[in-house]
Design an enzyme around this catalytic site. Structure first.
Site, mmCIF file in Angstrom:
data_model
loop_
_atom_site.group_PDB
_atom_site.id
_atom_site.type_symbol
_atom_site.label_atom_id
_atom_site.label_comp_id
_atom_site.label_asym_id
_atom_site.label_seq_id
_atom_site.Cartn_x
_atom_site.Cartn_y
_atom_site.Cartn_z
ATOM 1 C CE LYS A 13 35.356 -21.350 42.481
ATOM 2 N NZ LYS A 13 36.007 -22.643 42.823
ATOM 3 N NE ARG A 88 41.236 -18.437 42.455
ATOM 4 C CZ ARG A 88 40.394 -19.047 41.624
ATOM 5 N NH1 ARG A 88 39.525 -18.356 40.931
ATOM 6 N NH2 ARG A 88 40.437 -20.348 41.503
ATOM 7 N NE ARG A 127 37.106 -29.334 36.430
ATOM 8 C CZ ARG A 127 37.306 -28.213 37.115
ATOM 9 N NH1 ARG A 127 36.273 -27.462 37.464
ATOM 10 N NH2 ARG A 127 38.528 -27.857 37.463
ATOM 11 N NE ARG A 160 40.124 -25.989 34.842
ATOM 12 C CZ ARG A 160 39.533 -25.263 35.787
ATOM 13 N NH1 ARG A 160 38.240 -25.031 35.728
ATOM 14 N NH2 ARG A 160 40.228 -24.776 36.802
ATOM 15 N NE ARG A 171 43.002 -25.559 40.253
ATOM 16 C CZ ARG A 171 42.136 -26.417 39.696
ATOM 17 N NH1 ARG A 171 42.568 -27.554 39.179
ATOM 18 N NH2 ARG A 171 40.870 -26.128 39.655
HETATM 19 P P1 AP5 Z 1 33.012 -27.289 39.170
HETATM 20 O O1 AP5 Z 1 31.628 -26.742 39.219
HETATM 21 O O2 AP5 Z 1 33.714 -27.271 37.864
HETATM 22 O O3 AP5 Z 1 33.887 -26.642 40.344
HETATM 23 P P2 AP5 Z 1 34.528 -25.208 40.502
HETATM 24 O O4 AP5 Z 1 34.289 -24.774 41.905
HETATM 25 O O5 AP5 Z 1 34.080 -24.300 39.404
HETATM 26 O O6 AP5 Z 1 36.056 -25.596 40.379
HETATM 27 P P3 AP5 Z 1 37.230 -24.963 39.508
HETATM 28 O O7 AP5 Z 1 38.275 -25.999 39.410
HETATM 29 O O8 AP5 Z 1 36.708 -24.368 38.236
HETATM 30 O O9 AP5 Z 1 37.657 -23.823 40.466
HETATM 31 P P4 AP5 Z 1 38.970 -23.055 40.489
HETATM 32 O O10 AP5 Z 1 38.576 -21.999 41.419
HETATM 33 O O11 AP5 Z 1 40.172 -23.824 40.860
HETATM 34 O O12 AP5 Z 1 39.239 -22.708 38.946
HETATM 35 P P5 AP5 Z 1 39.079 -21.370 38.115
HETATM 36 O O13 AP5 Z 1 38.723 -21.737 36.758
HETATM 37 O O14 AP5 Z 1 38.240 -20.386 38.838
HETATM 38 O O15 AP5 Z 1 32.949 -28.800 39.698
HETATM 39 C C1 AP5 Z 1 34.111 -29.602 39.740
HETATM 40 C C2 AP5 Z 1 33.765 -31.074 39.453
HETATM 41 O O16 AP5 Z 1 32.934 -31.566 40.486
HETATM 42 C C3 AP5 Z 1 32.965 -31.272 38.151
HETATM 43 O O17 AP5 Z 1 33.374 -32.481 37.549
HETATM 44 C C4 AP5 Z 1 31.526 -31.344 38.615
HETATM 45 O O18 AP5 Z 1 30.760 -32.163 37.753
HETATM 46 C C5 AP5 Z 1 31.670 -31.994 39.993
HETATM 47 N N1 AP5 Z 1 30.667 -31.522 40.946
HETATM 48 C C6 AP5 Z 1 30.205 -30.250 41.109
HETATM 49 N N2 AP5 Z 1 29.309 -30.192 42.095
HETATM 50 C C7 AP5 Z 1 29.208 -31.469 42.588
HETATM 51 C C8 AP5 Z 1 28.440 -32.048 43.637
HETATM 52 N N3 AP5 Z 1 27.582 -31.334 44.390
HETATM 53 N N4 AP5 Z 1 28.600 -33.374 43.879
HETATM 54 C C9 AP5 Z 1 29.451 -34.129 43.121
HETATM 55 N N5 AP5 Z 1 30.193 -33.616 42.110
HETATM 56 C C10 AP5 Z 1 30.075 -32.314 41.852
HETATM 57 O O19 AP5 Z 1 40.586 -20.797 38.145
HETATM 58 C C11 AP5 Z 1 41.622 -21.455 37.463
HETATM 59 C C12 AP5 Z 1 42.911 -20.668 37.573
HETATM 60 O O20 AP5 Z 1 42.743 -19.350 36.994
HETATM 61 C C13 AP5 Z 1 43.425 -20.390 38.996
HETATM 62 O O21 AP5 Z 1 44.173 -21.473 39.508
HETATM 63 C C14 AP5 Z 1 44.290 -19.143 38.746
HETATM 64 O O22 AP5 Z 1 45.527 -19.490 38.160
HETATM 65 C C15 AP5 Z 1 43.480 -18.366 37.721
HETATM 66 N N6 AP5 Z 1 42.520 -17.431 38.331
HETATM 67 C C16 AP5 Z 1 41.161 -17.464 38.198
HETATM 68 N N7 AP5 Z 1 40.592 -16.476 38.890
HETATM 69 C C17 AP5 Z 1 41.601 -15.787 39.488
HETATM 70 C C18 AP5 Z 1 41.638 -14.671 40.369
HETATM 71 N N8 AP5 Z 1 40.529 -14.052 40.774
HETATM 72 N N9 AP5 Z 1 42.857 -14.231 40.785
HETATM 73 C C19 AP5 Z 1 43.996 -14.821 40.368
HETATM 74 N N10 AP5 Z 1 44.036 -15.901 39.564
HETATM 75 C C20 AP5 Z 1 42.835 -16.391 39.115
HETATM 76 MG MG MG Z 2 35.045 -23.355 37.765
#
Ligand code: AP5
Ligand code: MG
Length: 216
Positions: A13, A88, A127, A160, A171
């Protein structure tokens, strides 16, 4: 353009959002990034949410929805935005729809990156992120030019806290239980667009761009 980006942890994402905003001149709003910035700056919100992020649990809806509207009501969102990691839960999705309706607005689409679960764990384990500028790398698939150092700003890269294997598994469970049902929610509104996220980053980007051109 007002777009929701859906997908499990590690679906790509953040990676895709950073690419889309350049062409579409919209802002990238990641609730995860906003929470992490609050934690880093030791704000009151940061203190309240730290344990949830560390344990891979969702932050309660009322805190998350308030944070989101605070961000969406800023002037730089006039041209549109990509919401990464919000909504979410069903309650968040409904709050977003209702709030937009009150403002005479609506989402243009909900784009879901589809990636099999067994691909997510190695993506997250490898990552590395820059705590200074937010750039993201992968030790094997997208390594920085110099190991452990950000290509963009030269800062040391970190892992992270929630990318430890046990937290990643939690997660992914939370995604399946609370967030995956949103696919049906947006499908029933005719707004869901699914893109194969299990391809090289550039190929995913091509498919995302094609999908976005169709909804505009
Ligand atoms: P990356 O692009 O970083 O993936 P991502 O989908 O952004 O993954 P996240 O881990 O950031 O998602 P998340 O939803 O768990 O975390 P968030 O920060 O939103 O890519 C990942 C890796 O893969 C990288 O190394 C990249 O290089 C590689 N990659 C990407 N595309 C690729 C491809 N095509 N091929 C190969 N490799 C690839 O949330 C974190 C925490 O915040 C949650 O757990 C929760 O506690 C809280 N939170 C956030 N939003 C909410 C909400 N709305 N409600 C409640 N709690 C929330
Ligand atoms: Mg992310």
């Amino acid at each position: 353009m007002r777009l929701v980006l859906l997908g499990p942890p590690g679906a790509g994402k953040g990676t895709q959002a950073k690419k889309i905003i350049k062409d579409w001149k919209v802002v990238h709003i990641s609730t995860g990034d906003l929470f992490r910035a609050n934690i880093k700056n030791e704000t009151e919100l940061g203190k309240k949410v730290k344990a949830y992020l560390d344990q891979g649990q969702l932050v309660p809806d009322e805190l998350t929805i308030a944070l989101l509207w605070d961000r969406l009501d800023r002037e730089d969102t006039e041209n549109g935005y990509i919401l990464d990691g919000f909504p979410r839960t069903l309650a968040q999705a409904k709050a977003l729809d209702e709030g937009l309706k009150e403002r005479g607005q609506a989402l243009d689409g909900a784009l879901a990156l589809v990636v099999p679960f067994d691909v997510l764990v190695p993506r997250l384990a490898g990552r590395r992120v820059c705590p200074e500028c937010g750039a993201s790398f992968h030790i094997k698939d997208q390594p920085p030019k110099k190991e452990g150092v950000c290509d963009l700003c030269g800062h040391e890269l970190i892992q992270r806290d929630d990318d430890r294997e046990s937290t990643v598994a939690q997660r992914i469970r939370v995604y399946e239980d609370s967030t995956a049902p949103l696919l049906d929610y947006y499908r029933s509104q005719g707004k869901l667009i699914e893109v194969d996220g299990n391809q090289p980053v550039d190929r995913v980007e091509d498919d995302v761009q094609k999908a976005l051109q169709e909804i505009q």
